[in-house]
Design a protein around this motif. Structure first.
Motif, PDB file in Angstrom:
ATOM      1  N   VAL A   1       0.836  -1.201   0.000  1.00 53.00           N
ATOM      2  CA  VAL A   1       0.000   0.000   0.000  1.00 53.00           C
ATOM      3  C   VAL A   1       0.866   1.245   0.000  1.00 53.00           C
ATOM      4  N   SER A   2       1.999   1.163   0.753  1.00 48.41           N
ATOM      5  CA  SER A   2       2.869   2.336   0.839  1.00 48.41           C
ATOM      6  C   SER A   2       3.480   2.688  -0.501  1.00 48.41           C
ATOM      7  N   PHE A   3       3.542   1.720  -1.407  1.00 54.23           N
ATOM      8  CA  PHE A   3       4.054   1.986  -2.743  1.00 54.23           C
ATOM      9  C   PHE A   3       2.946   2.452  -3.695  1.00 54.23           C
ATOM     10  N   GLY A   4       1.774   2.657  -3.165  1.00 55.13           N
ATOM     11  CA  GLY A   4       0.708   3.209  -3.970  1.00 55.13           C
ATOM     12  C   GLY A   4      -0.231   2.205  -4.568  1.00 55.13           C
TER      13      GLY A   4
ATOM     14  N   GLN B   1      -3.722  -8.379 -10.290  1.00 54.85           N
ATOM     15  CA  GLN B   1      -2.620  -8.259  -9.355  1.00 54.85           C
ATOM     16  C   GLN B   1      -1.627  -7.218  -9.870  1.00 54.85           C
ATOM     17  N   PRO B   2      -1.191  -6.298  -8.995  1.00 52.10           N
ATOM     18  CA  PRO B   2      -0.250  -5.272  -9.441  1.00 52.10           C
ATOM     19  C   PRO B   2       1.105  -5.889  -9.780  1.00 52.10           C
ATOM     20  N   VAL B   3       1.793  -5.244 -10.687  1.00 57.16           N
ATOM     21  CA  VAL B   3       3.134  -5.670 -11.059  1.00 57.16           C
ATOM     22  C   VAL B   3       4.104  -4.633 -10.531  1.00 57.16           C
ATOM     23  N   PHE B   4       5.028  -5.092  -9.676  1.00 60.03           N
ATOM     24  CA  PHE B   4       5.968  -4.171  -9.053  1.00 60.03           C
ATOM     25  C   PHE B   4       7.197  -3.982  -9.925  1.00 60.03           C
ATOM     26  N   SER B   5       7.775  -2.851  -9.797  1.00 61.95           N
ATOM     27  CA  SER B   5       9.045  -2.590 -10.483  1.00 61.95           C
ATOM     28  C   SER B   5      10.143  -3.355  -9.754  1.00 61.95           C
ATOM     29  N   PRO B   6      11.259  -3.608 -10.413  1.00 63.41           N
ATOM     30  CA  PRO B   6      12.361  -4.307  -9.737  1.00 63.41           C
ATOM     31  C   PRO B   6      12.802  -3.616  -8.452  1.00 63.41           C
ATOM     32  N   GLU B   7      12.805  -2.283  -8.466  1.00 63.37           N
ATOM     33  CA  GLU B   7      13.201  -1.544  -7.260  1.00 63.37           C
ATOM     34  C   GLU B   7      12.215  -1.777  -6.117  1.00 63.37           C
ATOM     35  N   GLN B   8      10.907  -1.764  -6.471  1.00 63.25           N
ATOM     36  CA  GLN B   8       9.888  -1.995  -5.448  1.00 63.25           C
ATOM     37  C   GLN B   8       9.971  -3.417  -4.888  1.00 63.25           C
ATOM     38  N   GLU B   9      10.156  -4.407  -5.775  1.00 66.63           N
ATOM     39  CA  GLU B   9      10.275  -5.782  -5.322  1.00 66.63           C
ATOM     40  C   GLU B   9      11.482  -5.957  -4.404  1.00 66.63           C
TER      41      GLU B   9
END
Length: 262
Positions: A15-18, A27-35
């Protein structure tokens, strides 16, 4: 619970990543940095709470043991006629017993030696159970006494019957001589206690080979191998296989399990 806190922490991180959850949203797909950051947060939490890893490890081990037991039980069911109805196998206990305890053993196996007095306790406490003794001298290539003790035991069984055999069996283990320490004199003295004063008269190699093949079919890889099962109505839920030495209490628990109906 710690595991629930970890799950909540990961969700909060998402959630903190928006990202917010919607029933119809993919399902959201996270960026490599977020993962990478999510992984760091989870790792930091696990380092701070290592008991979570212990709990997970214990659950995995329990699941593996359950799968192993089921495989053993299915093998026992496939071979139950050979296990319970071999006239050449030493057996003691009432013919109408509802539960069988079957041991594959070697007289030179130190773990079998540790188990022997435990089995004696069970036999005294549970005379209504049928006990099968499967001679499996797996150390015969290393120690001659492993084979000769097995041969003598089967001769005692053939000549004198179940009570004499149990006397011989317990007398061999009572010497405390295992891992190559058992002697020809030990074997002779044990046989004398069972009422047999002459060396083994017959060659029982065929039976020993049969026992070895059966043990391998069951998935046993060493001694002792102990099976507790109902004489009839066996299922994966009421069969217990111990591929190692256990205590009298554990055998007693398995006997109670074998009497359960499902």
């Amino acid at each position: 619970m710690k595991a629930n806190k970890l799950a909540a922490l990961v969700v909060t991180t998402y959630v903190s990543f928006g990202f917010t959850a919607h029933a119809s949203a993919p399902q959201p797909v996270f960026s490599p940095e977020q993962e990478a950051r999510i992984g760091e947060i989870a790792a930091e939490y696990l380092v701070a709470h290592p008991e979570i890893l212990v709990t997970v490890s214990q659950k995995l081990q329990a699941q593996q043991q359950e799968r192993k037991q089921k495989m053993f039980a299915l093998s026992v069911m496939e071979n139950q006629a050979a296990l319970l109805h071999d006239p050449d196998t030493p057996v003691t206990g009432p013919d109408n017993a509802k539960v069988a305890v079957i041991e594959f053993f070697d007289y030179q196996c130190v773990f079998c030696s540790h188990f022997a007095p435990e089995l004696e306790k069970v036999m005294k406490a549970q005379p209504d159970v049928r006990y099968f003794f499967r001679e499996w001298p797996i150390f015969g290539n290393r120690w001659e006494a492993s084979l000769s003790a097995a041969q003598q035991g089967l001769s005692v069984w053939k000549e004198k019957g179940p009570q004499a055999y149990v006397t011989y069996h317990n007398a061999v283990y009572a010497t405390g001589h295992n891992e190559g320490a058992l002697t020809a004199d030990d074997i002779r003295e044990a046989a004398k206690k069972a009422g047999v004063s002459t060396p083994a008269k017959n060659d029982h190699t065929a039976l020993l080979e049969k026992n070895s093949n059966l043990a391998e079919s069951l998935g046993l890889t060493g001694t002792p191998g102990i099976i507790v099962m109902p004489v009839s109505g066996a299922t994966p839920d009421n069969i217990t296989v111990f591929p190692q030495a256990v205590t009298a209490d554990q055998i007693q628990d398995a006997i109670r399990k074998a009497t359960q109906t499902h």
